[in-house]
Design an enzyme around this catalytic site. Sequence first.
Site, PDB file in Angstrom:
ATOM      1  N   HIS A  80       0.850  -1.199   0.000  1.00  0.00           N
ATOM      2  CA  HIS A  80       0.000   0.000   0.000  1.00  0.00           C
ATOM      3  C   HIS A  80       0.879   1.240   0.000  1.00  0.00           C
ATOM      4  CE1 HIS A  80      -4.251   1.095   0.455  1.00  0.00           C
ATOM      5  NE2 HIS A  80      -3.778   2.253   0.892  1.00  0.00           N
ATOM      6  N   ASP A 159     -14.123   2.316   6.253  1.00  0.00           N
ATOM      7  CA  ASP A 159     -13.063   3.052   5.541  1.00  0.00           C
ATOM      8  C   ASP A 159     -13.593   3.632   4.240  1.00  0.00           C
ATOM      9  OD1 ASP A 159     -10.347   4.021   5.185  1.00  0.00           O
ATOM     10  OD2 ASP A 159     -10.262   2.613   3.518  1.00  0.00           O
ATOM     11  N   ARG A 166     -13.394  12.213   4.054  1.00  0.00           N
ATOM     12  CA  ARG A 166     -12.115  12.910   4.315  1.00  0.00           C
ATOM     13  C   ARG A 166     -11.646  13.638   3.072  1.00  0.00           C
ATOM     14  NH1 ARG A 166      -8.389   8.370   5.525  1.00  0.00           N
ATOM     15  NH2 ARG A 166      -6.801   9.963   5.668  1.00  0.00           N
ATOM     16  N   SER A 181      -6.799   4.036   8.338  1.00  0.00           N
ATOM     17  CA  SER A 181      -7.399   3.751   7.027  1.00  0.00           C
ATOM     18  C   SER A 181      -6.585   2.678   6.296  1.00  0.00           C
ATOM     19  CB  SER A 181      -7.429   5.060   6.216  1.00  0.00           C
ATOM     20  OG  SER A 181      -7.631   4.814   4.856  1.00  0.00           O
ATOM     21  N   LYS A 185      -7.611  -1.747   6.029  1.00  0.00           N
ATOM     22  CA  LYS A 185      -7.742  -2.506   4.766  1.00  0.00           C
ATOM     23  C   LYS A 185      -6.759  -3.665   4.728  1.00  0.00           C
ATOM     24  CE  LYS A 185      -7.408   1.263   2.002  1.00  0.00           C
ATOM     25  NZ  LYS A 185      -7.731   2.454   2.744  1.00  0.00           N
TER      26      LYS A 185
END
Length: 416
Positions: A80, A159, A166, A181, A185
């Site tokens: 990520h 999320d 956001r 966040s 995930k």
Amino acid sequence: MLKLIEKKKRGKALSDQELHEMMAAYVRHQIPDYQMSAFLMAVWFQGMDMAETLALCDAMIQSGATLDLSGISGVKCDKHSSGGVGDKTTLVLAPLVSACGATVAKMSGRGLGHTGGTIDKLESIPGLRTDLDPETFYHQAKTIHLVISAQNSQLVPADGMLYALRDVSGTVDSMPLIAASIMSKKIAAGCDAILLDVKYGEGAFMHDRAQAEALSQCMEEIGRQFGRDVKCVLSDMNMPLGNAIGNILEVKEAISTLRGNGPQALQALCEDEGSIMLMQAKLAASYPEGKAMIRAAMQDGRGLRRFREMVKAQGGDVSCIDDPSRFASAPFIFTVNSSCDGEVRMIHALAIGTLAMELGAGRQSLHDTIDPRVGIVLLCHKDMKVCRGDPIAQVHAASPLDQQWLDRLQKAIEIR
Ligand code: URA
């Protein structure tokens, strides 16, 4: 909710129970977005301590299903990025690592603020579905060894909802919100090994290296608490990564990179992060061996073939992968030329990302739809010598551009 907003506004930590109840109520639509926005802004100003960040992350995970990938053999890997401009790394790296023998099962996000998102990029491939239910996600991870899904009503719904809010409430660049966040995930997707690309610089949410280090430590700690192997790579995001910024344009650049013709910086980052992931997956014994494996999968086309398999499995039109000229293109394509002689000193990532977002490559309000065709292709790089009139960028737009926008693009590419 009002009490909890007041509590956070005054800098007090919320309890585990309060955060769990809040997330559960939010995904049941029992808390309106205006109150959740106020809460997010209070977190932005007051921060959260480690225990609170962990509790928020857990509450977000518990808002939906969690996946158990233990029925799939080998180490399951995930990756990520904390967000950047022109960051199409996942589209290249995930298929390469998968082609080298690892299972890569990943939940990604959409564009946030001026940064792009993997899900928006993937959805620019006609027909491709990212709203995968847990069974489909698991099946694809087991059979193809590569799957990329969005958060949805079953997987980390909190999320998905907070992320969109956001994006349009000025609350993206908060360390606890980013950490919760990303890690919600990653934990929910069920992988054992997680590589995090934590970006710093003007185009990232963490503006300097020290902030990126703090975010890394926070996410490593969350990983430890959930028993996952988390490694962080800090990378520079003062300038866009590669040349293309905008969804279809970035998918095309990712395909070129998988063919071995990508920009050097993108290729080098994929080799670096890929090598670490292969070591985490116990498929490479050393960093140089991992790098050589990634390079080989790029050169012999295995990475591109794996990407094509994933696109096909998720319903995407593979003819665009085989022949990227089949992708839709923007109706207006303009070349921007240098207004002076000199050297390219800086290409400002934040300004370029914001300009691309204004073209329609990203969202400015909650219900905006993005235009996958639009964006900017840089035709110059740092330290390049240019003469007045030389092309420095190509703009793909849905409508004619105004002079003010063009002036801002000229300023974003600093030539002296
Ligand atoms: N990526 C995410 O998934 N969440 C963030 O908050 C930032 C980047």
